[in-house]
Enzyme design. Structure first.
Site, PDB file in Angstrom:
ATOM      1  N   GLN A 124       3.639  -5.877   2.636  1.00 22.96           N
ATOM      2  CA  GLN A 124       3.163  -6.836   3.622  1.00 22.96           C
ATOM      3  C   GLN A 124       2.899  -8.184   2.953  1.00 22.96           C
ATOM      4  O   GLN A 124       2.753  -8.272   1.727  1.00 22.96           O
ATOM      5  CB  GLN A 124       1.885  -6.341   4.299  1.00 22.96           C
ATOM      6  CG  GLN A 124       2.056  -5.030   5.057  1.00 22.96           C
ATOM      7  CD  GLN A 124       0.767  -4.606   5.728  1.00 22.96           C
ATOM      8  OE1 GLN A 124       0.279  -5.248   6.653  1.00 22.96           O
ATOM      9  NE2 GLN A 124       0.205  -3.502   5.257  1.00 22.96           N
TER      10      GLN A 124
ATOM     11  N   HIS B  99       7.551   0.041   2.375  1.00 19.35           N
ATOM     12  CA  HIS B  99       7.418  -1.344   2.837  1.00 19.35           C
ATOM     13  C   HIS B  99       6.184  -1.973   2.217  1.00 19.35           C
ATOM     14  O   HIS B  99       5.289  -1.295   1.716  1.00 19.35           O
ATOM     15  CB  HIS B  99       7.297  -1.395   4.369  1.00 19.35           C
ATOM     16  CG  HIS B  99       5.994  -0.890   4.896  1.00 19.35           C
ATOM     17  ND1 HIS B  99       5.664   0.449   4.925  1.00 19.35           N
ATOM     18  CD2 HIS B  99       4.909  -1.548   5.401  1.00 19.35           C
ATOM     19  CE1 HIS B  99       4.443   0.605   5.430  1.00 19.35           C
ATOM     20  NE2 HIS B  99       3.963  -0.589   5.717  1.00 19.35           N
TER      21      HIS B  99
ATOM     22  N   ASN C   9       0.858  -1.173   0.000  1.00 18.44           N
ATOM     23  CA  ASN C   9       0.000   0.000   0.000  1.00 18.44           C
ATOM     24  C   ASN C   9       0.898   1.228   0.000  1.00 18.44           C
ATOM     25  O   ASN C   9       1.823   1.321   0.804  1.00 18.44           O
ATOM     26  CB  ASN C   9      -0.885   0.047   1.250  1.00 18.44           C
ATOM     27  CG  ASN C   9      -1.817  -1.133   1.349  1.00 18.44           C
ATOM     28  OD1 ASN C   9      -2.251  -1.668   0.333  1.00 18.44           O
ATOM     29  ND2 ASN C   9      -2.131  -1.545   2.558  1.00 18.44           N
TER      30      ASN C   9
END
Length: 354
Positions: free
Chosen positions: A184, A182, A169
């Site tokens: 996930q 980052h 995201n």
């Protein structure tokens, strides 16, 4: 790539993925952390035959901290973060506030519910807080891809895991709670609704292979391509700017990609991301989602692909999921897919110095 696993102060796993063989990762986690939270609940929605995760402990997760309090930056001096090392290339660690985990949980006795067994991990793409995926070199994209392959293999082998989902995201408009670049990984204890729908539509043939072949033949909605990958706007795009990036050879998941395909992905993906950013002259908020085959079902009709999409529909306008989309699941797109493809094609997203 050098893989070095370690353990954080509260028992969670962290893995360094280094681009140097001489990397040493022996710095311990010196924080005094509370025990990890209990598992979430999965509650069954009989109306649509779906599971909903109830994760109340996530209300306390870190929310848009200032840069000097970022938990994804390296630990330096007395400033201790989730990553004990003073620098790193790529790091994957268990989420401190997971939606799915292997810990026990108390369940209400009067409803259909079960523990939200599974795993949630965080993937840090770089130690540079001010970078973005768009600014990474192709060599780093390859390292990230290798980390996702590693995690897909290991998480798929966990008891009860049915599907592994890797995603990023980007942007506060999307709802990110940490600015550091980052992604996930979610290891689900069920096959997700989107994947179930695709498998049901496929039946006994791979529909996505037919769609990709048609897009490559027509060329109308193709944004960019190379020998191993094609990036195109789907004919029935739900989002104002949506691009699928698929390998030209059908594979079910990331581990099935060969070396040539893994090498070729980064330059094309960075090309498309930079076209997204150039579209309105500002960093584009987006969701980047890998669609992989489930662990045990539908693997022969699944086709690995990356779905990249943005909720931005104009320079100063966002696409909100209003009544038709949120309540009924019927998407209404304000941008014609062919026009979106032409807008993206007209921009220069070429990776310099690749």
């Amino acid at each position: 790539m050098k893989r070095l696993p370690t353990t954080l102060a509260d028992g969670r796993q962290l893995i360094y993925f280094d681009e140097r063989d001489d990397a040493v990762r022996d710095t311990p986690d010196r924080r005094d952390l509370p025990p990890p939270p209990p598992a979430s609940q999965l509650r069954y929605d009989a109306l649509v035959d779906e599971w909903v995760a109830i994760a109340a402990h996530r209300q306390t997760r870190t929310h848009l901290p200032p840069s000097d309090e970022c938990p994804l930056c390296p630990s330096r001096g007395d400033r201790l973060t989730e990553i004990p090392a003073a620098e790193y290339d790529v790091v994957v660690f268990e989420n401190r506030f997971p939606s799915f985990s292997d810990r026990p949980v108390d369940l209400p006795p009067d409803i259909v519910a079960r523990p939200a067994q599974g795993r949630c991990e965080v993937v840090c793409f770089t130690s540079d807080h001010n970078a973005s995926f768009t600014t990474l070199p192709p060599s780093r994209v390859r390292t990230v891809l290798e980390a996702l392959v590693d995690r897909t293999v290991e998480l798929s082998a966990l008891p009860g895991v049915e599907q592994v989902f890797c995603f990023e995201n980007r942007g506060v408009e999307i709802g990110v709670t940490l600015h550091h670049p980052h992604g996930q990984i979610y290891a689900y204890p069920f096959v997700t609704p989107r994947t179930r729908a695709m498998l049901a539509a496929a039946g006994d043939r791979c529909v996505y292979a037919d769609l990709l072949a048609a897009e490559r033949a027509a060329g109308t909605r193709v944004v960019a391509a190379n020998e191993h990958w094609t990036a195109f706007v789907p004919v029935a795009a739900r989002w104002p700017f949506e691009v699928h990036i698929a390998p030209n050879r059908r594979v079910p998941d990331l581990p099935a990609l060969d070396d040539a395909e893994r090498d070729a992905f980064g330059p094309l993906y960075l090309d498309v991301l930079r076209r997204f950013d150039a579209l309105f002259g500002n960093p584009m908020p987006y969701i980047s989602a890998w669609h992989q085959a489930p662990v045990r079902v539908g693997r022969d009709v699944s086709y690995l692909h990356l779905q990249l999409f943005s909720i931005r529909r104009a320079a100063n306008k966002l696409k909100y999921l209003a009544g038709s989309e949120s309540a009924m699941g019927v998407f209404i797109n304000d941008v014609v897919p062919e026009e979106a493809a032409e807008m993206l094609r007209s921009l220069d997203g070429v990776v310099r110095g690749a």
